[in-house]
Scaffold this motif. Sequence first.
Motif, mmCIF file in Angstrom:
data_model
loop_
_atom_site.group_PDB
_atom_site.id
_atom_site.type_symbol
_atom_site.label_atom_id
_atom_site.label_comp_id
_atom_site.label_asym_id
_atom_site.label_seq_id
_atom_site.Cartn_x
_atom_site.Cartn_y
_atom_site.Cartn_z
ATOM 1 N N TYR A 69 -52.702 -3.417 -12.686
ATOM 2 C CA TYR A 69 -53.085 -3.241 -14.106
ATOM 3 C C TYR A 69 -51.914 -2.781 -14.796
ATOM 4 O O TYR A 69 -50.964 -2.052 -14.353
ATOM 5 C CB TYR A 69 -54.144 -2.210 -14.232
ATOM 6 C CG TYR A 69 -55.509 -2.543 -13.773
ATOM 7 C CD1 TYR A 69 -56.651 -3.236 -14.497
ATOM 8 C CD2 TYR A 69 -55.740 -2.171 -12.293
ATOM 9 C CE1 TYR A 69 -57.749 -3.382 -13.856
ATOM 10 C CE2 TYR A 69 -56.996 -2.515 -11.706
ATOM 11 C CZ TYR A 69 -57.955 -3.121 -12.511
ATOM 12 O OH TYR A 69 -59.179 -3.608 -11.918
ATOM 13 N N HIS B 44 -46.540 -0.701 -21.768
ATOM 14 C CA HIS B 44 -46.688 -0.346 -23.319
ATOM 15 C C HIS B 44 -46.026 1.008 -23.723
ATOM 16 O O HIS B 44 -45.488 1.091 -24.710
ATOM 17 C CB HIS B 44 -48.152 -0.130 -23.522
ATOM 18 C CG HIS B 44 -48.586 -0.128 -24.930
ATOM 19 N ND1 HIS B 44 -48.239 -0.942 -26.037
ATOM 20 C CD2 HIS B 44 -49.033 1.094 -25.761
ATOM 21 C CE1 HIS B 44 -48.497 -0.672 -27.087
ATOM 22 N NE2 HIS B 44 -49.182 0.540 -26.943
ATOM 23 N N VAL C 188 -56.319 -1.255 -21.979
ATOM 24 C CA VAL C 188 -56.092 -0.335 -22.985
ATOM 25 C C VAL C 188 -56.347 1.103 -22.486
ATOM 26 O O VAL C 188 -57.478 1.126 -22.072
ATOM 27 C CB VAL C 188 -56.500 -0.535 -24.156
ATOM 28 C CG1 VAL C 188 -56.214 0.288 -25.324
ATOM 29 C CG2 VAL C 188 -56.184 -2.067 -24.552
ATOM 30 N N LEU C 189 -55.619 2.160 -22.315
ATOM 31 C CA LEU C 189 -56.012 3.541 -21.939
ATOM 32 C C LEU C 189 -56.452 4.313 -23.355
ATOM 33 O O LEU C 189 -55.393 4.548 -24.201
ATOM 34 C CB LEU C 189 -55.045 4.254 -21.226
ATOM 35 C CG LEU C 189 -54.816 3.327 -19.734
ATOM 36 C CD1 LEU C 189 -53.864 4.075 -18.909
ATOM 37 C CD2 LEU C 189 -56.215 3.473 -19.002
ATOM 38 N N SER D 219 -54.759 -6.716 -18.059
ATOM 39 C CA SER D 219 -54.044 -6.045 -19.071
ATOM 40 C C SER D 219 -55.306 -4.937 -19.384
ATOM 41 O O SER D 219 -56.517 -5.095 -19.337
ATOM 42 C CB SER D 219 -53.878 -6.639 -20.233
ATOM 43 O OG SER D 219 -53.751 -5.784 -21.157
ATOM 44 N N ASP E 38 -47.530 1.694 -16.949
ATOM 45 C CA ASP E 38 -47.812 1.831 -18.347
ATOM 46 C C ASP E 38 -46.709 1.171 -19.023
ATOM 47 O O ASP E 38 -45.958 2.006 -19.984
ATOM 48 C CB ASP E 38 -47.923 3.238 -18.483
ATOM 49 C CG ASP E 38 -48.427 3.633 -19.998
ATOM 50 O OD1 ASP E 38 -48.624 2.758 -20.696
ATOM 51 O OD2 ASP E 38 -48.357 4.912 -20.393
ATOM 52 N N THR F 131 -50.436 -1.866 -18.893
ATOM 53 C CA THR F 131 -50.854 -1.368 -20.485
ATOM 54 C C THR F 131 -50.380 -2.411 -21.344
ATOM 55 O O THR F 131 -50.443 -2.295 -22.463
ATOM 56 C CB THR F 131 -50.776 0.033 -20.679
ATOM 57 O OG1 THR F 131 -49.328 0.277 -20.701
ATOM 58 C CG2 THR F 131 -51.732 0.949 -19.885
#
Length: 275
Positions: free
Chosen positions: A246, A50, A273-274, A271, A48, A248
């Motif tokens: 993967y 991001h 987006v959650l 990439s 994660d 984010t």
Amino acid sequence: MVAGPSPAPATDMDNQPIGVLDSGVGGLTVLSEIRKELPEESTIYIGDSHNAPYGKRTPENILFLSEKLIQFLLDKNAKIIVIACNTITVNGIEKLREVFPKVPIVGTVPVVKMAAAVTKNKKIGLLVTEATAKSAYNQNLITTFANDCDVTIVGTNKLVPLIEAENNKVLPKVIEEELAPFKEKGVDTVILGSTHFPILRSMIQDFLGPKVVVLDSGGAVARQVRRILTNNNILSDDIHPTHELYTTGNVAPFSQIAKKILKDKFTSVSSVVLE
Ligand code: DGL
């Protein structure tokens, strides 16, 4: 000679991937150990980046973000979840096991017990994020396993963003500043209590000197994953396992670090987006 029972044939479940998560690239150090220990297992990793660093977040927020990461891995059919992050484990593993009771969840914690067995002068340095340093779980590890040792804790959120950004110019100076208390105390053993920190192993060892033993959790986590898969009878026998990564965050910096840690061996990097 009597032949033993032949092994049960693998089921679909057995060849489902091991799901591994972290706040960013740090858990790749654990993934690398898992892949060495269990070469026939497929893996799915989510970092994660991001939202990193998690070390500056509250336990509630860490839990909120981690639930999404686990759900992502379960949607990809993970048969076991590995929290390759000390900060998430010490702040939320019990709650995460309540939220996801059907899947085995393995955590990563600082190897305090191992350090207590290794140290000769009974002086240990523990390098963690601030959120790990503040946690009751971390304190409990020290009182349970290293009560007879003098443990110097450095909780810092400065290193993880620099590792994520591969800022190798600034890192040696920050290491010097942040790890100074270990030198002042004369510790002979240092625990890397964030999965990001083994990425800095050689810089950290250079700063501490060759006599200080530097320990991390990756190998112990990988062996624990093997034990759980064995006990649940869900080891894979796949001769062509796949390895999906993967993030984010941005794919380019993530894959650059992944190539170094995993020595270029992975199937894909994407990439995500959650929501
Ligand atoms: N890899 C995480 C750990 O093991 C780093 C935490 C962060 O994002 O601050 O603690």
